[in-house]
Every structure is written in structure tokens, then in C-alpha cells.
Scaffold this motif. Structure first.
Motif, PDB file in Angstrom:
ATOM      1  N   CYS A 137      16.475 -42.242  19.725  1.00 39.03           N
ATOM      2  CA  CYS A 137      17.090 -41.743  20.960  1.00 39.03           C
ATOM      3  C   CYS A 137      18.598 -41.929  20.937  1.00 39.03           C
ATOM      4  O   CYS A 137      19.363 -41.023  21.310  1.00 39.03           O
ATOM      5  CB  CYS A 137      16.506 -42.454  22.174  1.00 39.03           C
ATOM      6  N   LEU A 138      19.052 -43.095  20.495  1.00 42.37           N
ATOM      7  CA  LEU A 138      20.494 -43.352  20.435  1.00 42.37           C
ATOM      8  C   LEU A 138      21.185 -42.458  19.410  1.00 42.37           C
ATOM      9  O   LEU A 138      22.294 -41.965  19.643  1.00 42.37           O
ATOM     10  CB  LEU A 138      20.760 -44.826  20.107  1.00 42.37           C
ATOM     11  N   ARG A 147      26.145 -35.730  22.765  1.00 41.88           N
ATOM     12  CA  ARG A 147      26.216 -36.459  24.027  1.00 41.88           C
ATOM     13  C   ARG A 147      25.984 -35.515  25.196  1.00 41.88           C
ATOM     14  O   ARG A 147      26.554 -34.442  25.258  1.00 41.88           O
ATOM     15  CB  ARG A 147      27.562 -37.146  24.180  1.00 41.88           C
ATOM     16  N   SER A 195      20.141 -35.487  26.224  1.00 41.25           N
ATOM     17  CA  SER A 195      19.917 -36.362  25.073  1.00 41.25           C
ATOM     18  C   SER A 195      19.818 -37.834  25.481  1.00 41.25           C
ATOM     19  O   SER A 195      19.257 -38.639  24.743  1.00 41.25           O
ATOM     20  CB  SER A 195      21.017 -36.172  24.025  1.00 41.25           C
ATOM     21  N   SER A 196      20.344 -38.194  26.649  1.00 39.69           N
ATOM     22  CA  SER A 196      20.247 -39.584  27.100  1.00 39.69           C
ATOM     23  C   SER A 196      19.023 -39.816  27.991  1.00 39.69           C
ATOM     24  O   SER A 196      18.666 -40.956  28.264  1.00 39.69           O
ATOM     25  CB  SER A 196      21.508 -39.993  27.854  1.00 39.69           C
ATOM     26  N   ARG A 197      18.372 -38.743  28.418  1.00 34.99           N
ATOM     27  CA  ARG A 197      17.240 -38.850  29.343  1.00 34.99           C
ATOM     28  C   ARG A 197      16.128 -39.790  28.853  1.00 34.99           C
ATOM     29  O   ARG A 197      15.634 -40.600  29.638  1.00 34.99           O
ATOM     30  CB  ARG A 197      16.679 -37.469  29.651  1.00 34.99           C
ATOM     31  N   TRP A 255      21.502 -39.038  20.893  1.00 36.50           N
ATOM     32  CA  TRP A 255      22.563 -39.044  21.899  1.00 36.50           C
ATOM     33  C   TRP A 255      23.946 -39.090  21.242  1.00 36.50           C
ATOM     34  O   TRP A 255      24.874 -38.444  21.691  1.00 36.50           O
ATOM     35  CB  TRP A 255      22.378 -40.227  22.840  1.00 36.50           C
ATOM     36  N   ARG A 256      24.068 -39.835  20.161  1.00 37.69           N
ATOM     37  CA  ARG A 256      25.353 -39.923  19.452  1.00 37.69           C
ATOM     38  C   ARG A 256      25.743 -38.571  18.862  1.00 37.69           C
ATOM     39  O   ARG A 256      26.903 -38.177  18.893  1.00 37.69           O
ATOM     40  CB  ARG A 256      25.273 -40.976  18.343  1.00 37.69           C
ATOM     41  N   ALA A 315      27.031 -45.064  28.260  1.00 40.50           N
ATOM     42  CA  ALA A 315      27.540 -43.724  27.971  1.00 40.50           C
ATOM     43  C   ALA A 315      28.915 -43.742  27.311  1.00 40.50           C
ATOM     44  O   ALA A 315      29.253 -42.860  26.547  1.00 40.50           O
ATOM     45  CB  ALA A 315      27.596 -42.891  29.249  1.00 40.50           C
TER      46      ALA A 315
END
Length: 65
Positions: free
Chosen positions: A14-15, A22, A26-28, A18-19, A64
Motif C-alpha cells: 500500500c505504501l 500520491r 492510493s492512500s485509501r 501511494w509513493r 501524507a
């Protein structure tokens, strides 16, 4: 009728997603996974719902950044 189980991803996956891209979507997964944990921890420490909500927002804002 059976539902299709969601695809399980690790926190690391997940990280990394997101990286790479962003954004809210993607952070959900991380937010959904840890929102209740962060909020309940903040509530135990602060004792009020309003302060716990502020702390929770701050935690995810710091993530974030």
C-alpha cells in the motif's frame, strides 16, 4: 450468492503504491485499515471525540507529507 473477497495487500504494498502515485485513492487502503485504530488510540489519550478527530486528521496529514 457469494461475494468476491477483496485482494489482500500488505502495508508495504500500500505504501509503495501511494509513493508511486500520491492521491486519495492510493492512500485509501491504509486509511481504511488504520482509521479506527488511530482514532480509538487518540480518544483514549485525549478523552474527547473532538480532540480525537483532530489528532486522527493530524496523523494522516503527517503520513501524507
Amino acid at each position: 450468492m457469494s461475494a468476491i473477497p477483496p485482494i489482500a495487500t500488505t502495508d508495504r504494498e500500500c505504501l509503495e503504491a501511494w509513493r508511486r502515485q500520491r492521491g486519495v485513492e492510493s492512500s485509501r487502503p491504509l486509511v481504511e485499515r488504520y482509521l479506527a485504530f488511530v482514532y480509538s488510540s487518540a480518544y483514549r489519550r485525549t478523552g474527547t471525540a473532538q480532540h480525537a478527530e483532530e489528532v486522527t486528521r493530524a496523523v494522516f496529514l503527517v503520513l501524507a507529507r
